[in-house]
Design an enzyme around this catalytic site. Structure first.
Site: not given
Ligand code: EPU
Length: 422
Positions: A19-20, A114, A119, A309, A401
């Site tokens: 998915k990711n 969320c 996030r 995850d 999802r």
């Molecule tokens: N963060 C910030 N500011 C930002 C971006 C991130 O504070 O601008 C923080 C987030 O709040 C979090 C940390 O940085 O505390 C890491 O977040 P990241 O941005 O890596 O998460 P994401 O890109 O929103 C993806 C996956 C998630 C997975 C995370 C961590 C996708 C679509 N989603 O989320 O997947 O948990 O990386 O590996 O790729 C899931 O599949 O269940 C899922 C939540």
């Protein structure tokens, strides 16, 4: 889902596409006018949400096989990702980078909080500003414009962000000059995503590592790309085999993406071994419990660390270990929503800040529980599969999802489950 627990799961599970990786890959097709074909796209509600959004932006979309989709965005009809799309799925933020890169402007609803934490997307925004975009937050929308295009620069992410890295990759491939992403996310999905962009004509180096260099090009072209297997789905079914004292063969996964995870499972008494390597370089991995489940302490961390995850599923496994384990969630501040539900099934867990202390017991007892997010929902299903008696997991739709055909896959391994709607 009604689950009659205590049946050892035995059989084979074909691992679906990740998915990711599929989500950013779909968004990346906005970067070219040409036709792109993406294969091994899992049939999930998050994918449907992304396709709805892309369709709204003007993309023509054709299903050209069971898990294959052809996409072409000859013209982009709208540069706005409205709140109604983004609130359903945070990954909608992934259209920000390609829209600014191709159309020089975009308006994307802020995702808001969320179930698993606040996030933010501040790092995505700041990086685009560094590349020359003017960004204003107005009426809950990120309004970005870069009338003269984006410009390459050094972007040093203070924390590793998966979708942040992907958004900036998409922005940088069509920017003027060279961009360097420092502290880039190293998840296999991010590395494979860069491979997709390279296949589309991008110039990228260092992906898979913490510094990625992107040299902007004038345009990208269409491609045909296959999504790699979902390591989180594979890890989840590995725990299903272990927790029910069964034996499952995970078909077509990538063992090396799960090396650390399987090592953690090994420490807790669970064996995994590659039994076949396919011609596509995929692995069939057999997983079974070799001994009583031992406690193992884990801390979630960006790849190659223990994946957030898989934290909820591992917490469920630890509820029946022979001792006490500590599980620290370092990525998201609110990712223990499954814990009170597991406690309702008799689990002995206490939360201390970012750490859950889990003292194992022989078995959990089935009851009614409520799913709050994707990984929490599957962790409750795992608990139900192992528990004594009947468990009913409510609000199970979260599972759709991220887990393709979860009912059929579990039923094929002899699980006694029944899905129903009230
Ligand atoms: N963060 C910030 N500011 C930002 C971006 C991130 O504070 O601008 C923080 C987030 O709040 C979090 C940390 O940085 O505390 C890491 O977040 P990241 O941005 O890596 O998460 P994401 O890109 O929103 C993806 C996956 C998630 C997975 C995370 C961590 C996708 C679509 N989603 O989320 O997947 O948990 O990386 O590996 O790729 C899931 O599949 O269940 C899922 C939540």
């Amino acid at each position: 889902m009604k689950i009659f627990g205590g049946v050892p799961l035995r059989g084979e599970v074909a691992i679906s596409g990740a998915k990711n990786l599929a989500l950013p890959a779909l968004a990346a097709t906005l970067l070219t006018e040409d036709l792109c074909t993406l294969r091994n796209i899992p049939d999930l509600s998050d994918i449907a949400s992304m396709l709805d959004l892309l369709n709204h932006l003007g993309m023509s979309i054709d299903r050209c096989g069971p898990n294959s989709i052809s996409l072409r965005s000859s013209v982009i009809k709208s540069i706005t990702a409205p709140y109604d799309f983004v609130r359903k799925m945070r990954a909608s933020i992934l259209v920000l980078g390609p829209l600014v890169a191709r159309c020089r402007k975009a308006s994307v609803s802020l995702p808001g909080g969320c179930a698993i934490g606040a996030r933010g997307v501040n790092l995505h925004i700041k990086a685009l500003e560094l590349m020359g975009a003017d960004i204003a937050i107005e009426n809950g929308y990120i309004n970005a414009s870069a009338p003269n295009g984006l410009f390459g620069c050094n972007i040093n992410f203070p924390i590793s962000t998966v979708t942040g890295t992907e958004n900036i990759l998409m922005a940088a491939v069509l920017a003027n000059g060279t961009t360097r992403i420092i502290n880039a996310a190293m998840e296999p999905e991010v590395a494979a995503f860069a491979d997709l962009l390279i296949q589309m004509g991008a110039k990228i180096d260092g992906h898979g590592g913490s510094i990625i260099t992107i040299e902007g090009v004038d345009s990208l072209h269409g491609t045909d790309f296959t999504i790699l297997p979902d390591r989180i789905e594979a890890g989840t079914y590995a725990i299903a085999a272990a927790i029910t004292n069964g034996r499952i063969i995970l078909r077509n996964c990538k063992y090396n993406h799960l090396m650390q995870f399987f090592e953690t499972l090994r420490l807790s008494g669970i064996e995994s071994k590659v039994i076949t390597k396919t011609s596509e370089n995929l692995d069939d991995v057999e997983v079974y419990r070799a001994e009583d489940i031992r406690p193992v302490d884990v801390q979630t961390a960006p790849y190659p660390g223990f994946a957030t995850d898989l934290q909820a599923q591992f917490t469920t496994l630890m509820t029946i270990c022979n001792g006490t384990s500590s599980i620290t969630e370092n990525i998201f501040e609110n990712r223990f929503m499954h814990v009170p539900e597991l406690a309702r099934m008799g689990a002995n867990i206490s939360i201390h800040g970012r750490t859950a202390i889990v003292t194992g017991r022989k078995q959990l007892i089935g009851t009614q529980v409520m799913a709050t997010d994707l990984r929490a929902s599957v962790s409750l299903v795992l608990a139900g599969l192992m528990a004594n008696g009947k468990t009913v997991v409510n609000r199970l739709y979260h599972i759709d999802r991220g887990y393709e055909n979860v009912d059929q896959k579990l039923l094929a391994c002899n699980a006694k489950i029944e899905r129903f709607t009230v």
